[in-house]
Design a protein around this motif. Structure first.
Motif, PDB file in Angstrom:
ATOM      1  N   CYS A 185      -3.320  -4.567   3.264  1.00 35.70           N
ATOM      2  CA  CYS A 185      -4.449  -5.235   2.599  1.00 35.70           C
ATOM      3  C   CYS A 185      -3.974  -6.300   1.616  1.00 35.70           C
ATOM      4  O   CYS A 185      -4.608  -7.355   1.474  1.00 35.70           O
ATOM      5  CB  CYS A 185      -5.316  -4.223   1.859  1.00 35.70           C
ATOM      6  N   GLU A 186      -2.867  -6.046   0.941  1.00 39.50           N
ATOM      7  CA  GLU A 186      -2.344  -6.976  -0.065  1.00 39.50           C
ATOM      8  C   GLU A 186      -1.341  -7.967   0.515  1.00 39.50           C
ATOM      9  O   GLU A 186      -0.850  -8.842  -0.200  1.00 39.50           O
ATOM     10  CB  GLU A 186      -1.687  -6.200  -1.215  1.00 39.50           C
ATOM     11  N   GLY A 187      -1.014  -7.818   1.811  1.00 36.43           N
ATOM     12  CA  GLY A 187      -0.075  -8.732   2.461  1.00 36.43           C
ATOM     13  C   GLY A 187       1.346  -8.604   1.935  1.00 36.43           C
ATOM     14  O   GLY A 187       2.056  -9.604   1.756  1.00 36.43           O
ATOM     15  N   LEU A 188       1.783  -7.372   1.686  1.00 27.58           N
ATOM     16  CA  LEU A 188       3.111  -7.138   1.121  1.00 27.58           C
ATOM     17  C   LEU A 188       4.162  -6.967   2.216  1.00 27.58           C
ATOM     18  O   LEU A 188       3.852  -6.491   3.310  1.00 27.58           O
ATOM     19  CB  LEU A 188       3.100  -5.884   0.238  1.00 27.58           C
ATOM     20  N   ASN A 189       5.388  -7.335   1.897  1.00 23.64           N
ATOM     21  CA  ASN A 189       6.527  -7.120   2.794  1.00 23.64           C
ATOM     22  C   ASN A 189       7.243  -5.852   2.331  1.00 23.64           C
ATOM     23  O   ASN A 189       8.201  -5.912   1.561  1.00 23.64           O
ATOM     24  CB  ASN A 189       7.452  -8.336   2.770  1.00 23.64           C
ATOM     25  N   LEU A 190       6.750  -4.701   2.781  1.00 22.91           N
ATOM     26  CA  LEU A 190       7.283  -3.400   2.367  1.00 22.91           C
ATOM     27  C   LEU A 190       8.194  -2.854   3.457  1.00 22.91           C
ATOM     28  O   LEU A 190       7.759  -2.649   4.598  1.00 22.91           O
ATOM     29  CB  LEU A 190       6.133  -2.421   2.096  1.00 22.91           C
ATOM     30  N   THR A 216       6.257  -3.790  -8.627  1.00 20.76           N
ATOM     31  CA  THR A 216       7.379  -4.308  -7.827  1.00 20.76           C
ATOM     32  C   THR A 216       6.968  -5.540  -7.040  1.00 20.76           C
ATOM     33  O   THR A 216       7.750  -6.483  -6.894  1.00 20.76           O
ATOM     34  CB  THR A 216       7.891  -3.218  -6.865  1.00 20.76           C
ATOM     35  N   SER A 217       5.725  -5.549  -6.526  1.00 22.00           N
ATOM     36  CA  SER A 217       5.244  -6.702  -5.743  1.00 22.00           C
ATOM     37  C   SER A 217       5.149  -7.960  -6.589  1.00 22.00           C
ATOM     38  O   SER A 217       5.227  -9.079  -6.076  1.00 22.00           O
ATOM     39  CB  SER A 217       3.882  -6.380  -5.122  1.00 22.00           C
ATOM     40  N   LYS A 221       9.583 -10.479  -3.694  1.00 22.38           N
ATOM     41  CA  LYS A 221       8.845 -10.824  -2.473  1.00 22.38           C
ATOM     42  C   LYS A 221       9.021  -9.753  -1.403  1.00 22.38           C
ATOM     43  O   LYS A 221       8.099  -9.481  -0.630  1.00 22.38           O
ATOM     44  CB  LYS A 221       9.325 -12.180  -1.948  1.00 22.38           C
ATOM     45  N   VAL A 222      10.224  -9.187  -1.333  1.00 23.18           N
ATOM     46  CA  VAL A 222      10.499  -8.106  -0.381  1.00 23.18           C
ATOM     47  C   VAL A 222      10.645  -6.814  -1.173  1.00 23.18           C
ATOM     48  O   VAL A 222      11.487  -6.715  -2.068  1.00 23.18           O
ATOM     49  CB  VAL A 222      11.781  -8.382   0.432  1.00 23.18           C
ATOM     50  N   ILE A 223       9.819  -5.835  -0.823  1.00 23.10           N
ATOM     51  CA  ILE A 223       9.838  -4.564  -1.549  1.00 23.10           C
ATOM     52  C   ILE A 223      10.725  -3.587  -0.778  1.00 23.10           C
ATOM     53  O   ILE A 223      10.277  -2.883   0.123  1.00 23.10           O
ATOM     54  CB  ILE A 223       8.416  -3.997  -1.720  1.00 23.10           C
ATOM     55  N   SER A 230      15.194  -1.152  -9.133  1.00 23.77           N
ATOM     56  CA  SER A 230      15.457  -2.153 -10.164  1.00 23.77           C
ATOM     57  C   SER A 230      14.238  -2.340 -11.060  1.00 23.77           C
ATOM     58  O   SER A 230      14.360  -2.456 -12.283  1.00 23.77           O
ATOM     59  CB  SER A 230      15.836  -3.485  -9.511  1.00 23.77           C
ATOM     60  N   CYS A 231      13.055  -2.376 -10.452  1.00 23.37           N
ATOM     61  CA  CYS A 231      11.817  -2.603 -11.215  1.00 23.37           C
ATOM     62  C   CYS A 231      11.491  -1.418 -12.118  1.00 23.37           C
ATOM     63  O   CYS A 231      10.995  -1.602 -13.230  1.00 23.37           O
ATOM     64  CB  CYS A 231      10.669  -2.867 -10.245  1.00 23.37           C
ATOM     65  N   THR A 232      11.762  -0.212 -11.659  1.00 24.50           N
ATOM     66  CA  THR A 232      11.414   0.981 -12.430  1.00 24.50           C
ATOM     67  C   THR A 232      12.513   1.409 -13.395  1.00 24.50           C
ATOM     68  O   THR A 232      12.282   2.256 -14.264  1.00 24.50           O
ATOM     69  CB  THR A 232      11.107   2.161 -11.491  1.00 24.50           C
ATOM     70  N   GLY A 233      13.717   0.835 -13.244  1.00 23.79           N
ATOM     71  CA  GLY A 233      14.809   1.195 -14.138  1.00 23.79           C
ATOM     72  C   GLY A 233      15.439   2.528 -13.816  1.00 23.79           C
ATOM     73  O   GLY A 233      16.104   3.119 -14.678  1.00 23.79           O
ATOM     74  N   ASN A 234      15.252   3.020 -12.583  1.00 22.01           N
ATOM     75  CA  ASN A 234      15.867   4.285 -12.167  1.00 22.01           C
ATOM     76  C   ASN A 234      17.193   4.011 -11.459  1.00 22.01           C
ATOM     77  O   ASN A 234      17.330   2.997 -10.760  1.00 22.01           O
ATOM     78  CB  ASN A 234      14.939   5.040 -11.209  1.00 22.01           C
ATOM     79  N   PRO A 235      18.164   4.910 -11.599  1.00 24.11           N
ATOM     80  CA  PRO A 235      19.450   4.715 -10.902  1.00 24.11           C
ATOM     81  C   PRO A 235      19.269   4.715  -9.388  1.00 24.11           C
ATOM     82  O   PRO A 235      18.544   5.554  -8.844  1.00 24.11           O
ATOM     83  CB  PRO A 235      20.279   5.928 -11.350  1.00 24.11           C
ATOM     84  N   ASN A 236      19.921   3.782  -8.727  1.00 25.17           N
ATOM     85  CA  ASN A 236      19.876   3.720  -7.270  1.00 25.17           C
ATOM     86  C   ASN A 236      20.672   4.887  -6.684  1.00 25.17           C
ATOM     87  O   ASN A 236      21.765   5.194  -7.166  1.00 25.17           O
ATOM     88  CB  ASN A 236      20.469   2.385  -6.799  1.00 25.17           C
ATOM     89  N   PRO A 237      20.157   5.562  -5.652  1.00 30.61           N
ATOM     90  CA  PRO A 237      20.887   6.680  -5.044  1.00 30.61           C
ATOM     91  C   PRO A 237      22.296   6.329  -4.599  1.00 30.61           C
ATOM     92  O   PRO A 237      23.190   7.178  -4.631  1.00 30.61           O
ATOM     93  CB  PRO A 237      20.015   7.056  -3.837  1.00 30.61           C
ATOM     94  N   ARG A 238      22.517   5.071  -4.186  1.00 29.26           N
ATOM     95  CA  ARG A 238      23.866   4.657  -3.773  1.00 29.26           C
ATOM     96  C   ARG A 238      24.833   4.719  -4.959  1.00 29.26           C
ATOM     97  O   ARG A 238      25.996   5.097  -4.814  1.00 29.26           O
ATOM     98  CB  ARG A 238      23.834   3.251  -3.174  1.00 29.26           C
ATOM     99  N   LEU A 239      24.340   4.325  -6.132  1.00 26.20           N
ATOM    100  CA  LEU A 239      25.167   4.415  -7.335  1.00 26.20           C
ATOM    101  C   LEU A 239      25.484   5.874  -7.652  1.00 26.20           C
ATOM    102  O   LEU A 239      26.623   6.215  -7.983  1.00 26.20           O
ATOM    103  CB  LEU A 239      24.443   3.768  -8.516  1.00 26.20           C
ATOM    104  N   ILE A 240      24.486   6.746  -7.521  1.00 20.40           N
ATOM    105  CA  ILE A 240      24.690   8.168  -7.816  1.00 20.40           C
ATOM    106  C   ILE A 240      25.679   8.777  -6.827  1.00 20.40           C
ATOM    107  O   ILE A 240      26.530   9.591  -7.210  1.00 20.40           O
ATOM    108  CB  ILE A 240      23.352   8.924  -7.785  1.00 20.40           C
ATOM    109  N   ASP A 241      25.595   8.387  -5.556  1.00 21.06           N
ATOM    110  CA  ASP A 241      26.554   8.880  -4.559  1.00 21.06           C
ATOM    111  C   ASP A 241      27.978   8.492  -4.947  1.00 21.06           C
ATOM    112  O   ASP A 241      28.915   9.292  -4.826  1.00 21.06           O
ATOM    113  CB  ASP A 241      26.219   8.309  -3.175  1.00 21.06           C
TER     114      ASP A 241
END
Length: 330
Positions: A185-190, A216-217, A221-223, A230-241
């Motif tokens: 509906c919002e035309g997002l690239n998710l 995030t939108s 442009k690409v979600i 990055s938008c939420t400020g949470n650690p990326n799982p790849r970093l945690i791994d």
């Protein structure tokens, strides 16, 4: 035509949580058993007093608003009173505002009126005891719906007067379907990994999912997963791994330098990192006793952090726990 254009502009300015809030019982997703039961109550005009409880963002308020709109239509504003008890939670609100609404007679529309008390678990005990008497006195003309996250904070006298419904967190597949619909509906690239990141952060809370999706939108442009984290400020799982690999392979000094650099550069709190490492503990193939040892130590570190302890010292404690666990024989 001008009025329609203005209405569309107003809707586009709304937060997506309100813009895509269901308007009828048929629009609601999940909680099929609850929805079918309440639909039958409405159709047979035998609506009891209701108590909705469960985690935030699971559809409690949306459900009762959909019920009210279906019951009253254009008379919604005169037949339903919606109060947020976290703001208006004192005994005076019960005695004045709620009592005045429940006691007045409606000439235009027939049927019972509806009082919606959101965040009812924030009401004082005195207000809850006063509300008990109001419910009894005006039960012929008014129905009450209490909404809260914690049913234990509602006094037993009120619980016994209501039909209780527990709203569970939304299943991932239901939340995913709804998020995809809104994205179209919002035309997002998710992307698929972006959707999985949303579901992981939302944990069944649809309100949280939509707020993260909207914010995030606006920034990307690409979600994808990187954009969401990055938008939420949470650690990326790849970093945690990567951090987990470091904890299990390097010596204390090397781990401390690497951890401290990542924590400062990326700006993550140590408590956030501990929370994500804890999730990974289940996946890593450790001996059971080693997992128990580490989880116990991590819980102690988290408790000390919440009490205001130094992050640098507790970082050393976290690294020491893993180095010690590697040296022990389990």
């Amino acid at each position: 035509m001008a009025g329609t254009a203005m209405q569309l502009d107003e809707e586009s300015d709304l937060p997506w949580v309100e813009k895509y809030r269901p308007n009828s019982l048929s629009d609601l997703v999940a909680h099929e058993a609850i929805i079918s039961t309440i639909t039958r109550f409405v159709e047979e005009k035998k609506l009891p007093h209701l108590l909705f409880y469960g985690p935030p963002g699971t559809g409690k308020t949306s459900t009762i608003l959909a019920v009210a709109k279906q019951m009253y239509g254009k008379y919604f504003s005169s037949m339903a009173l919606e109060l947020n008890a976290s703001d208006d939670r004192g005994i005076n609100v019960v005695r004045d505002q709620i009592k005045a609404f429940a006691s007045t007679q409606q000439i235009i529309s027939k049927g019972v009126k509806l009082v919606i008390l959101d965040e009812a678990d924030s009401m004082t005990n005195a207000a809850q005891f006063a509300l008990r008497r109001i419910i009894e006195k005006y039960t012929k003309t008014t129905r009450f719906c209490l909404i809260g996250n914690y049913v234990s904070k509602i006094i037993p006298a009120l619980q016994s007067r209501c039909t209780r419904f527990r709203f569970m967190p939304l299943p991932y597949d239901v939340a995913a379907t709804r998020i995809r619909e809104i994205s179209v509906c919002e035309g997002l690239n998710l992307t698929d990994d972006g959707l999985n990141a949303l579901l992981d952060l939302g944990q069944g809370d649809m309100r949280k999912n939509l707020n993260i999706l909207q914010s995030t939108s606006m920034a990307f442009k690409v979600i994808d997963s990187d954009a969401v984290y990055s938008c939420t400020g949470n650690p990326n799982p790849r970093l945690i791994d990567r951090l987990c690999e470091i904890l299990l392979s390097m010596n204390f000094t090397e781990i401390y330098a690497e951890f401290n650099e990542d924590r400062i550069t990326l700006g993550f709190a140590l408590s956030d990192i501990i929370r994500e490492i804890h999730k990974n503990m289940i996946k890593i193939d450790f001996p059971e006793k080693m997992k128990i040892f580490l989880i116990k130590r991590m819980s102690e570190i988290e408790m000390r952090l919440s009490s205001g302890a130094s992050e640098k010292v507790q970082l050393g404690s976290l690294i020491g726990a893993f180095v010690e666990a590697r040296a022990l024989q389990f």
